[in-house]
Design a protein around this motif. Structure first.
Motif, PDB file in Angstrom:
ATOM      1  N   SER A   1       0.778  -1.158   0.061  1.00 21.71           N
ATOM      2  CA  SER A   1       0.159  -0.156  -0.101  1.00 21.71           C
ATOM      3  C   SER A   1       0.741   1.703   0.497  1.00 21.71           C
ATOM      4  O   SER A   1       1.744   1.173   0.715  1.00 21.71           O
ATOM      5  N   ALA A   2       0.378   1.994  -0.660  1.00 18.81           N
ATOM      6  CA  ALA A   2       0.744   3.817   0.005  1.00 18.81           C
ATOM      7  C   ALA A   2       1.083   4.001   0.437  1.00 18.81           C
ATOM      8  O   ALA A   2       2.564   4.651   1.700  1.00 18.81           O
ATOM      9  N   LYS A   3       0.132   3.456   2.350  1.00 21.45           N
ATOM     10  CA  LYS A   3       0.530   3.735   3.393  1.00 21.45           C
ATOM     11  C   LYS A   3       1.386   3.201   3.764  1.00 21.45           C
ATOM     12  O   LYS A   3       2.577   3.683   4.548  1.00 21.45           O
ATOM     13  N   ALA A   4       1.873   1.904   3.235  1.00 24.13           N
ATOM     14  CA  ALA A   4       3.422   1.234   4.212  1.00 24.13           C
ATOM     15  C   ALA A   4       4.237   1.845   3.404  1.00 24.13           C
ATOM     16  O   ALA A   4       5.583   1.813   3.734  1.00 24.13           O
ATOM     17  N   ASP A   5       4.518   2.294   2.227  1.00 27.19           N
ATOM     18  CA  ASP A   5       5.692   2.809   1.964  1.00 27.19           C
ATOM     19  C   ASP A   5       5.866   4.044   1.706  1.00 27.19           C
ATOM     20  O   ASP A   5       6.769   4.537   2.396  1.00 27.19           O
ATOM     21  N   TYR A   6       4.752   4.923   1.989  1.00 25.79           N
ATOM     22  CA  TYR A   6       4.618   6.302   2.920  1.00 25.79           C
ATOM     23  C   TYR A   6       5.487   6.174   4.236  1.00 25.79           C
ATOM     24  O   TYR A   6       6.877   7.048   4.933  1.00 25.79           O
ATOM     25  N   ALA A   7       5.478   5.087   4.747  1.00 28.28           N
ATOM     26  CA  ALA A   7       5.584   4.854   6.624  1.00 28.28           C
ATOM     27  C   ALA A   7       7.120   4.548   6.309  1.00 28.28           C
ATOM     28  O   ALA A   7       7.438   5.379   7.634  1.00 28.28           O
ATOM     29  N   THR A   8       7.640   4.100   5.232  1.00 21.28           N
ATOM     30  CA  THR A   8       9.091   3.253   5.737  1.00 21.28           C
ATOM     31  C   THR A   8       9.981   4.864   4.894  1.00 21.28           C
ATOM     32  O   THR A   8      10.924   4.715   5.930  1.00 21.28           O
ATOM     33  N   ARG A   9       9.328   5.437   4.159  1.00 16.91           N
ATOM     34  CA  ARG A   9      10.290   6.644   3.682  1.00 16.91           C
ATOM     35  C   ARG A   9      10.246   7.512   5.111  1.00 16.91           C
ATOM     36  O   ARG A   9      11.171   8.261   5.102  1.00 16.91           O
ATOM     37  N   ALA A  10       9.241   7.700   5.628  1.00 10.96           N
ATOM     38  CA  ALA A  10       8.518   8.894   7.185  1.00 10.96           C
ATOM     39  C   ALA A  10       9.833   8.019   8.314  1.00 10.96           C
ATOM     40  O   ALA A  10      10.741   9.040   8.464  1.00 10.96           O
ATOM     41  N   LEU A  11       9.691   7.100   8.119  1.00 11.04           N
ATOM     42  CA  LEU A  11      10.492   6.269   9.817  1.00 11.04           C
ATOM     43  C   LEU A  11      12.617   7.043   8.756  1.00 11.04           C
ATOM     44  O   LEU A  11      13.335   6.473   9.863  1.00 11.04           O
ATOM     45  N   LEU A  12      12.076   6.207   7.603  1.00  7.05           N
ATOM     46  CA  LEU A  12      13.587   6.348   7.401  1.00  7.05           C
ATOM     47  C   LEU A  12      14.027   7.755   7.184  1.00  7.05           C
ATOM     48  O   LEU A  12      15.470   7.646   7.724  1.00  7.05           O
ATOM     49  N   GLU A  13      13.289   8.919   7.071  1.00  6.97           N
ATOM     50  CA  GLU A  13      13.546  10.244   7.418  1.00  6.97           C
ATOM     51  C   GLU A  13      14.116  10.636   9.261  1.00  6.97           C
ATOM     52  O   GLU A  13      15.233  11.069   9.243  1.00  6.97           O
ATOM     53  N   LEU A  14      13.212   9.769   9.686  1.00 13.19           N
ATOM     54  CA  LEU A  14      13.173  10.257  11.116  1.00 13.19           C
ATOM     55  C   LEU A  14      14.950   9.511  11.891  1.00 13.19           C
ATOM     56  O   LEU A  14      15.483  10.191  12.298  1.00 13.19           O
ATOM     57  N   ALA A  15      15.068   8.684  11.558  1.00 18.16           N
ATOM     58  CA  ALA A  15      16.299   7.307  11.490  1.00 18.16           C
ATOM     59  C   ALA A  15      17.809   8.239  10.616  1.00 18.16           C
ATOM     60  O   ALA A  15      18.674   7.952  11.241  1.00 18.16           O
ATOM     61  N   ARG A  16      17.486   8.840  10.279  1.00 19.91           N
ATOM     62  CA  ARG A  16      18.296   9.351   9.419  1.00 19.91           C
ATOM     63  C   ARG A  16      19.446  10.563  10.719  1.00 19.91           C
ATOM     64  O   ARG A  16      20.576  10.746  10.840  1.00 19.91           O
ATOM     65  N   GLU A  17      18.062  11.150  10.956  1.00 23.02           N
ATOM     66  CA  GLU A  17      18.803  11.938  12.417  1.00 23.02           C
ATOM     67  C   GLU A  17      17.950  11.750  13.816  1.00 23.02           C
ATOM     68  O   GLU A  17      16.733  13.020  13.732  1.00 23.02           O
ATOM     69  N   PRO A  18      18.588  10.682  13.548  1.00 19.58           N
ATOM     70  CA  PRO A  18      17.356  10.443  15.380  1.00 19.58           C
ATOM     71  C   PRO A  18      17.570  11.639  16.916  1.00 19.58           C
ATOM     72  O   PRO A  18      17.054  11.657  17.463  1.00 19.58           O
ATOM     73  N   ALA A  19      18.573  12.475  16.694  1.00 17.71           N
ATOM     74  CA  ALA A  19      19.044  13.314  17.312  1.00 17.71           C
ATOM     75  C   ALA A  19      17.747  14.748  17.665  1.00 17.71           C
ATOM     76  O   ALA A  19      17.731  15.299  18.842  1.00 17.71           O
ATOM     77  N   ARG A  20      17.623  14.611  16.841  1.00 17.94           N
ATOM     78  CA  ARG A  20      16.087  16.007  16.868  1.00 17.94           C
ATOM     79  C   ARG A  20      15.307  15.756  15.902  1.00 17.94           C
ATOM     80  O   ARG A  20      15.261  14.319  15.191  1.00 17.94           O
ATOM     81  N   PRO A  21      14.455  16.140  16.571  1.00 15.88           N
ATOM     82  CA  PRO A  21      12.620  15.812  15.749  1.00 15.88           C
ATOM     83  C   PRO A  21      12.417  16.709  14.223  1.00 15.88           C
ATOM     84  O   PRO A  21      13.021  17.340  14.083  1.00 15.88           O
ATOM     85  N   LEU A  22      11.571  15.947  13.770  1.00 18.80           N
ATOM     86  CA  LEU A  22      11.354  15.951  12.606  1.00 18.80           C
ATOM     87  C   LEU A  22       9.530  16.869  12.341  1.00 18.80           C
ATOM     88  O   LEU A  22       9.191  15.629  12.937  1.00 18.80           O
ATOM     89  N   THR A  23       9.206  17.684  11.626  1.00 19.54           N
ATOM     90  CA  THR A  23       7.861  17.163  11.854  1.00 19.54           C
ATOM     91  C   THR A  23       7.701  17.542  10.431  1.00 19.54           C
ATOM     92  O   THR A  23       8.218  16.332   9.562  1.00 19.54           O
ATOM     93  N   CYS A  24       6.354  16.602  10.213  1.00 18.10           N
ATOM     94  CA  CYS A  24       5.384  16.676   9.124  1.00 18.10           C
ATOM     95  C   CYS A  24       5.651  16.978   7.574  1.00 18.10           C
ATOM     96  O   CYS A  24       5.749  16.863   6.612  1.00 18.10           O
ATOM     97  N   GLU A  25       6.158  18.626   7.967  1.00 20.40           N
ATOM     98  CA  GLU A  25       6.151  19.129   6.658  1.00 20.40           C
ATOM     99  C   GLU A  25       7.740  18.636   6.009  1.00 20.40           C
ATOM    100  O   GLU A  25       7.561  18.510   4.688  1.00 20.40           O
ATOM    101  N   ALA A  26       8.530  18.714   6.946  1.00 22.09           N
ATOM    102  CA  ALA A  26       9.916  18.081   6.447  1.00 22.09           C
ATOM    103  C   ALA A  26       9.986  17.265   5.951  1.00 22.09           C
ATOM    104  O   ALA A  26      10.411  17.015   4.996  1.00 22.09           O
ATOM    105  N   ILE A  27       9.721  16.141   6.309  1.00 22.81           N
ATOM    106  CA  ILE A  27       9.322  14.648   6.305  1.00 22.81           C
ATOM    107  C   ILE A  27       8.626  14.809   4.525  1.00 22.81           C
ATOM    108  O   ILE A  27       8.952  14.095   3.635  1.00 22.81           O
ATOM    109  N   ALA A  28       7.603  14.823   4.670  1.00 24.40           N
ATOM    110  CA  ALA A  28       6.379  15.368   3.712  1.00 24.40           C
ATOM    111  C   ALA A  28       7.236  15.574   1.972  1.00 24.40           C
ATOM    112  O   ALA A  28       7.207  15.224   0.822  1.00 24.40           O
TER     113      ALA A  28
END
Length: 144
Positions: A4-31
């Motif tokens: 699903s697109a949901k699974a793809d987008y969720a994985t991509r969002a988590l990869l963005e968060l994992a890339r810089e785990p020390a700082r929070p990211l907004t949904c806007e930045a991830i999107a």
């Protein structure tokens, strides 16, 4: 099998968060960085939060972080958090299927496909999908 697109987008969002785990990211930045529709991502991140895969903080310094280490989050975890059952047939889990007569063996095939897909997805972590920074991919004998 449908991913699903949901699974793809969720994985991509988590990869963005994992890339810089020390700082929070907004949904806007991830999107923006992943070219994901913001409104859709917002609902997906909500499901990830409910599943314990992300945590959030409100406020001017808020945003989202991984809910647990990237090494402990598998593609199977992500898929189940946003889609529920990995494989369904007409809305039913393969575990519940029972066909009569000539088709009696078919549910076993569907169950085997589900088990194999779960094994593959369960063996891939968010951490394993992150690109290796330049210079860190060399080890031991291959390093000069």
């Amino acid at each position: 099998m449908h991913i699903s697109a949901k699974a793809d987008y969720a994985t991509r969002a988590l990869l963005e968060l994992a890339r810089e785990p020390a700082r929070p990211l907004t949904c806007e930045a991830i999107a923006s960085s992943q070219r994901i529709p913001f409104r859709f991502l917002k609902s997906v991140v909500g499901e990830l939060r409910k599943g314990g895969l992300v945590r959030s903080q409100r406020g001017c310094e808020g945003g989202y972080w991984l809910g647990r280490p990237a090494e402990e989050i598998t593609l199977l975890d992500i898929s189940r958090a946003v889609d529920g059952e990995l494989l369904t047939l007409r809305g039913e889990s393969p575990a519940m299927l029972d066909y009569p007569g000539a088709a009696a063996g078919l549910p076993d095939v569907w169950r085997r496909i589900e088990a194999d897909a779960a094994a593959v997805l369960g063996g891939v972590t968010v951490a394993s999908l992150l690109p290796v920074p330049a210079g860190e991919g060399l080890s031991g004998a291959g390093a000069a």
